[in-house]
Design a protein around this motif. Structure first.
Motif, short mmCIF file in Angstrom:
data_model
loop_
_atom_site.label_atom_id
_atom_site.label_comp_id
_atom_site.label_asym_id
_atom_site.label_seq_id
_atom_site.Cartn_x
_atom_site.Cartn_y
_atom_site.Cartn_z
N ASP A 228 9.56 -10.24 -5.61
CA ASP A 228 9.39 -10.18 -4.08
C ASP A 228 10.69 -9.16 -3.65
N MET A 229 10.32 -8.34 -2.85
CA MET A 229 11.01 -7.13 -2.37
C MET A 229 11.02 -7.59 -0.82
N ILE A 230 12.22 -7.81 -0.37
CA ILE A 230 12.45 -7.92 1.24
C ILE A 230 13.18 -6.87 1.74
N PHE A 231 12.48 -5.95 2.31
CA PHE A 231 12.84 -4.91 3.24
C PHE A 231 13.57 -5.06 4.56
N ILE A 232 14.84 -4.71 4.72
CA ILE A 232 15.63 -5.45 6.00
C ILE A 232 16.17 -3.85 6.51
N THR A 233 16.19 -4.04 7.96
CA THR A 233 16.41 -3.17 8.65
C THR A 233 17.92 -3.28 9.02
N SER A 234 18.44 -2.09 9.53
CA SER A 234 20.23 -1.73 9.83
C SER A 234 20.53 -2.96 10.71
N ASP A 235 19.62 -3.38 11.62
CA ASP A 235 19.93 -4.31 12.50
C ASP A 235 19.85 -5.93 12.10
N LEU A 236 19.38 -5.78 10.53
CA LEU A 236 19.66 -7.11 9.85
C LEU A 236 18.21 -8.05 10.19
N ARG A 237 17.03 -7.47 10.40
CA ARG A 237 15.76 -8.33 10.42
C ARG A 237 15.08 -7.89 9.13
N VAL A 238 13.98 -8.76 8.80
CA VAL A 238 12.96 -8.54 7.72
C VAL A 238 12.01 -7.63 8.42
N ALA A 239 11.90 -6.42 7.67
CA ALA A 239 11.15 -5.24 8.02
C ALA A 239 9.87 -5.49 7.72
N GLY A 240 9.66 -6.08 6.36
CA GLY A 240 8.32 -6.46 5.79
C GLY A 240 8.86 -6.78 4.15
N ILE A 241 7.92 -7.55 3.46
CA ILE A 241 8.02 -8.05 2.22
C ILE A 241 6.86 -7.27 1.20
N VAL A 242 7.23 -7.25 0.13
CA VAL A 242 6.27 -6.76 -0.92
C VAL A 242 6.24 -7.90 -1.86
N SER A 243 5.20 -8.75 -1.85
CA SER A 243 5.30 -10.04 -2.60
C SER A 243 4.83 -9.89 -4.20
N ARG A 244 5.44 -10.50 -5.23
CA ARG A 244 4.90 -10.44 -6.51
C ARG A 244 4.74 -9.23 -7.06
N ALA A 245 5.62 -8.07 -7.05
CA ALA A 245 5.29 -6.68 -7.35
C ALA A 245 5.25 -6.97 -9.03
N VAL A 246 4.23 -6.34 -9.65
CA VAL A 246 3.68 -6.34 -10.87
C VAL A 246 4.92 -5.89 -11.82
N PRO A 247 5.00 -6.39 -12.91
CA PRO A 247 6.03 -5.73 -13.83
C PRO A 247 5.63 -4.37 -14.56
N ARG A 248 6.43 -3.57 -14.78
CA ARG A 248 6.20 -2.44 -15.58
C ARG A 248 5.29 -1.31 -14.85
N SER A 249 5.24 -1.38 -13.47
CA SER A 249 4.17 -0.52 -12.64
C SER A 249 4.91 0.79 -12.31
N LEU A 250 4.30 1.85 -12.27
CA LEU A 250 5.08 2.93 -11.64
C LEU A 250 4.47 3.20 -10.14
N GLU A 251 3.83 2.17 -9.73
CA GLU A 251 3.20 2.41 -8.32
C GLU A 251 4.41 2.28 -7.48
N SER A 252 4.60 2.91 -6.39
CA SER A 252 5.57 2.77 -5.37
C SER A 252 5.11 1.86 -4.58
N ARG A 253 6.21 0.98 -4.21
CA ARG A 253 5.95 -0.35 -3.52
C ARG A 253 7.16 0.15 -2.30
N SER A 254 6.38 -0.23 -0.93
CA SER A 254 6.78 0.08 0.29
C SER A 254 6.33 -0.84 1.44
#
Length: 135
Positions: free
Chosen positions: A70-96
Motif C-alpha cells: 500500500d502506498m500512502i501519499f502524504i501532503t507537506s502539511d501531514l495529511r493523507v492525500a490518497g492511497i494506492v492499495s495493494r500495488a501489484v509486484p513487478r509492475s512498471l505501471e506508474s502508481r499515483s
C-alpha cells in the motif's frame, strides 16, 4: 549499502485511534529509487517513508518489488492525500493519486484498509526532523 535512518510514522485511523509504523527513511535520490526492491517480506507495523524535497505529484512503480504494497501519499502539511492499495509486484505501471504530496509511506499490501487509514487522515512523524532531504 549503509542502513537507512529509522523513525516512526503515526497515522490517525477512521476509529479515532492512531497506528504507529516503524519506518526506514529514504531521503536521497538513490535510496528513493531503490525503495523496497528485492525484499521478500514486510512485517506488519513496518514500512518505508520516502521524503521528497518538494510537494508535487509523485509516481511510484513496482519494478523489482517482490511483495504487494500500500502506498500512502502524504501532503507537506501531514495529511493523507490518497492511497494506492495493494500495488501489484513487478509492475512498471506508474502508481499515483494524482494530487501533490511530499512524502510517501509504503506498508504491507492491504494494511490501510484493514486498519482504517483513509484520505484526509492526519499523520505525525517521529525521528524524522533534521534529516537532510536530497533532490
Amino acid at each position: 549499502m549503509q542502513p537507512l535512518p529509522r523513525g516512526h510514522v503515526r497515522l490517525e485511523d477512521a476509529f479515532g485511534g492512531a497506528r504507529r509504523v516503524e519506518v526506514e527513511i529514504a531521503a536521497t535520490a538513490g535510496t528513493r529509487a531503490r525503495g523496497m526492491m528485492w525484499r521478500k517480506e514486510l512485517a506488519e507495523g513496518k514500512g518505508m517513508l520516502f521524503l521528497f524535497p518538494h510537494e508535487e505529484v509523485q509516481g511510484f512503480w513496482m519494478r523489482n518489488t517482490l511483495i504487494p504494497l500500500d502506498m500512502i501519499f502524504i501532503t507537506s502539511d501531514l495529511r493523507v492525500a490518497g492511497i494506492v492499495s495493494r500495488a501489484v509486484p513487478r509492475s512498471l505501471e506508474s502508481r499515483s493519486v494524482g494530487v501533490p504530496s511530499q512524502y510517501v509511506l509504503e506498508v504491507p499490501g492491504g494494511w490501510t484498509e484493514k486498519l482504517g487509514i483513509r484520505k484526509g487522515s492526519t499523520v505525525r512523524f517521529e525521528g524524522v526532523a533534521g534529516l537532510d532531504i536530497e533532490p
